[in-house]
Enzyme design. Structure first.
Site, PDB file in Angstrom:
ATOM      1  N   THR A 184     -93.144 141.067 -25.460  1.00  0.00           N
ATOM      2  CA  THR A 184     -93.856 140.161 -26.468  1.00  0.00           C
ATOM      3  C   THR A 184     -93.706 140.404 -27.806  1.00  0.00           C
ATOM      4  OG1 THR A 184     -96.062 139.560 -27.102  1.00  0.00           O
ATOM      5  CG2 THR A 184     -95.681 141.624 -26.015  1.00  0.00           C
ATOM      6  N   GLU A 329     -98.198 137.949 -21.876  1.00  0.00           N
ATOM      7  CA  GLU A 329     -99.097 138.765 -21.021  1.00  0.00           C
ATOM      8  C   GLU A 329     -99.810 137.858 -19.901  1.00  0.00           C
ATOM      9  OE1 GLU A 329     -99.010 140.908 -25.067  1.00  0.00           O
ATOM     10  OE2 GLU A 329     -98.638 138.497 -24.264  1.00  0.00           O
ATOM     11  N   LYS A 438    -110.985 134.492 -43.805  1.00  0.00           N
ATOM     12  CA  LYS A 438    -112.375 134.859 -44.106  1.00  0.00           C
ATOM     13  C   LYS A 438    -112.818 134.540 -45.527  1.00  0.00           C
ATOM     14  CE  LYS A 438    -112.022 138.291 -40.233  1.00  0.00           C
ATOM     15  NZ  LYS A 438    -112.172 139.636 -39.803  1.00  0.00           N
ATOM     16  N   TRP A 443    -115.566 132.211 -41.370  1.00  0.00           N
ATOM     17  CA  TRP A 443    -114.135 131.943 -40.760  1.00  0.00           C
ATOM     18  C   TRP A 443    -113.572 130.307 -41.065  1.00  0.00           C
ATOM     19  CZ3 TRP A 443    -113.806 135.004 -35.647  1.00  0.00           C
ATOM     20  CH2 TRP A 443    -113.976 136.243 -35.766  1.00  0.00           C
TER      21      TRP A 443
END
Length: 542
Positions: A184, A329, A438, A443
């Protein structure tokens, strides 16, 4: 007390055995690296894969040994996959889009002993071969007539096939035996290996073939544009033979014209790829007035799907787009935005808002959102949280224990994504944790802004990154790569965003760039963008 059903290990060799036995004459079509269209069948692929198994045993390959592939989607690549896995060896797919240094690290870390490669990548392997000492054999997926001297000592694949018998016993090992290895790029530090088992791949196959997931069947003709070196081609290399679908392998030519030609020539009904491929196809169709006469559905994943693509396929060509999310994953499928019974009852425009989300989890996947204190967060479609995932085809530990313990106390894996989940169970990625902006303690989703901006008719690609601000900590900066021949202004792009995002999310500036870099998996490489813009000062920062 145990049940009284048969002990039938879930090993992937049984998938190709089934394909050979019950739809052996179903066709597999490949646009070969050498050029011509090549046709074969599941029965023939099965026979040749067994010959490759015997060739590998003659090379000394034992169960558990790693055998790599560095190749495009093709029938030969498929044969190599099953030939490797059928004898309990581990098929390690290498991504040719990685830098040489990354490939060297991955090959050495995996301790690959054999590499099957296409002619395309022979020069690349020749350049690094002295740095990969565990590799004893190179096999080029071609015949003697096309074999070049670019990789000295390499063997032609067709010679291996011809030189060995197809009398070979597959399986006979535990279903938790490792089957595949994929590294990955979504983690920090060196790439980490995800070691799939036969059982995890088999269960993933059953899930992906179901109606609410990929929904593929024996009548489908599938064009897997998503590479076999990218998270198992989203499982299609297993699910297509499992159901008897015809496979159309695109080889190295993935431009809009080549993809369109294959779709029409072979009657493709279903395809899967990252958004950039579909953008190229749409551009080609619009430029040439081309039609899609057989294509019914496309699956899009790898990065968030822009609304313009969904509308373009639906409104102009009558093709349904299904958005999917996953990662190496998760084998890779984690969620899919197929309509639930409640969403299906909504009007078309309302349904579109759900199609743009990453979707809901299928059987075998459990999701949760948590805050930084691991507190569970509500499914209200508004609360942002860290996305965690759990299931029988989700990673439990990285290869060789890299990264240490990666599951929490309840067995959940932290995806590194920030997301929301709504009342209908649809998950939406708002950012990678490392990419979230941020601003003033709140956010901002860079992904949501850039997906809308990418829908501007003058935009070819759009990206949003956070830039330091003395008052707000960070503010969004919109970077736009324009379509060829177009010119644009900051004001027209900000006007395009007006009313589609919260006012305070509006980027503080728009910068037009010649290039927006893509990583090895086709996603925008924001690390490079942040490096390029490291000295940039926002006009609002004064």
């Amino acid at each position: 007390m145990l049940g009284r059903m048969q002990d039938w290990p879930l090993t992937v060799d049984r998938i190709l055995d089934h394909a050979k036995a019950w739809h052996g004459d179903r066709e597999i079509v490949t646009r070969s690296v050498e050029g011509p269209i090549v046709r074969t069948t599941y029965a023939e692929v099965h026979k040749r894969a067994k010959r490759i198994s015997n060739a590998l045993r003659a090379m000394g390959i034992q169960p558990g040994d790693r055998v790599a592939t560095l190749a495009w989607n093709s029938a030969r690549h498929l044969e190599a996959w099953y030939g490797i896995m059928g004898i309990g060896a581990v098929c390690h797919t290498l991504n040719p889009r990685l830098f040489s240094e990354q490939l060297i690290y991955i090959i050495n870390h995996a301790e690959d002993q054999v590499i099957f490669t296409d002619l395309t990548f022979a020069p690349l392997l020749a350049q690094i071969r002295e740095h990969i000492p565990t590799v004893k054999h190179f096999v080029v997926l071609t015949d003697e007539a096309h074999l070049t001297d670019q990789l000295p000592g390499a063997v032609a694949y067709e010679s291996l096939v011809a030189g060995h018998s197809d009398d070979c016993v597959w399986g006979g090992f535990d279903e938790n035996t490792p089957a595949g290895l994929c590294y990955t790029s979504g983690t920090t530090g060196n790439p980490k290996g995800v070691l799939y088992t036969h059982r995890s791949n088999f269960l993933h196959t059953l899930v992906t073939a179901s109606a609410d997931v990929l929904g593929i069947g024996g009548r489908d003709i599938i064009l897997p544009i998503v590479p076999m070196f990218h998270a198992n081609a989203w499982g299609i290399a297993f699910s297509a033979p499992a159901v008897g679908a015809k496979l159309v392998m695109p080889g190295p030519k993935l431009d809009g014209a080549s993809v369109h030609e294959l779709i029409e020539a072979e009657g493709v009904t279903f395809s899967a790829a990252v958004p950039t491929v579909w953008q190229m196809l749409l551009a080609h169709l619009r430029q040439t007035g081309g039609k899609l006469t057989t294509l019914k559905r496309v699956a899009i994943g790898g990065s968030a799907v822009p609304e313009a693509i969904v509308r373009g396929f639906r409104d102009e060509y009558g093709v349904d787009v299904t958005h999917a999310w996953g990662m190496t994953e998760t084998s890779p499928l984690g969620t899919i935005a197929s309509p639930s019974y409640k969403v299906a009852e909504m009007d078309e425009e309302t349904q579109l808002s759900f199609k743009l989300k990453q979707g809901r989890p299928p059987l075998g996947i459990d999701l949760r959102l948590v805050d930084d204190q691991e507190k569970l967060l509500p499914h209200d479609g508004e609360t942002f949280g860290r996305l965690k995932v759990k299931g029988p085809f989700v990673v439990g530990q990285y290869f060789k224990g890299d990264g240490g313990e990666i599951l929490d106390s309840e067995g959940f894996f932290d995806t590194g994504d920030v997301a929301t989940i709504d009342e209908y169970g649809y998950m939406q990625i708002t950012d990678r944790a490392k990419d979230v902006i941020k601003s003033g303690g709140e956010w901002i989703s860079s992904i949501e802004i850039e997906n809308i901006a990418a829908g501007h008719p003058k935009a070819e690609l759009a990206a949003v990154i956070g830039v330091a601000h003395p008052k707000w900590d960070e503010r969004p900066l919109l970077l736009v790569k324009l379509r060829p021949g177009e010119s644009g202004t900051k004001e027209e792009f900000l006007k395009f965003l007006d009313g589609k995002i919260a006012k305070w999310w509006t980027p503080d500036d728009v910068v037009f760039v010649d290039d927006i870099p893509l990583g090895a998996t086709g996603k925008i490489d924001k690390k490079i963008l942040r490096q390029r813009m490291s000295d940039y000062v926002l006009p609002t920062a004064g």
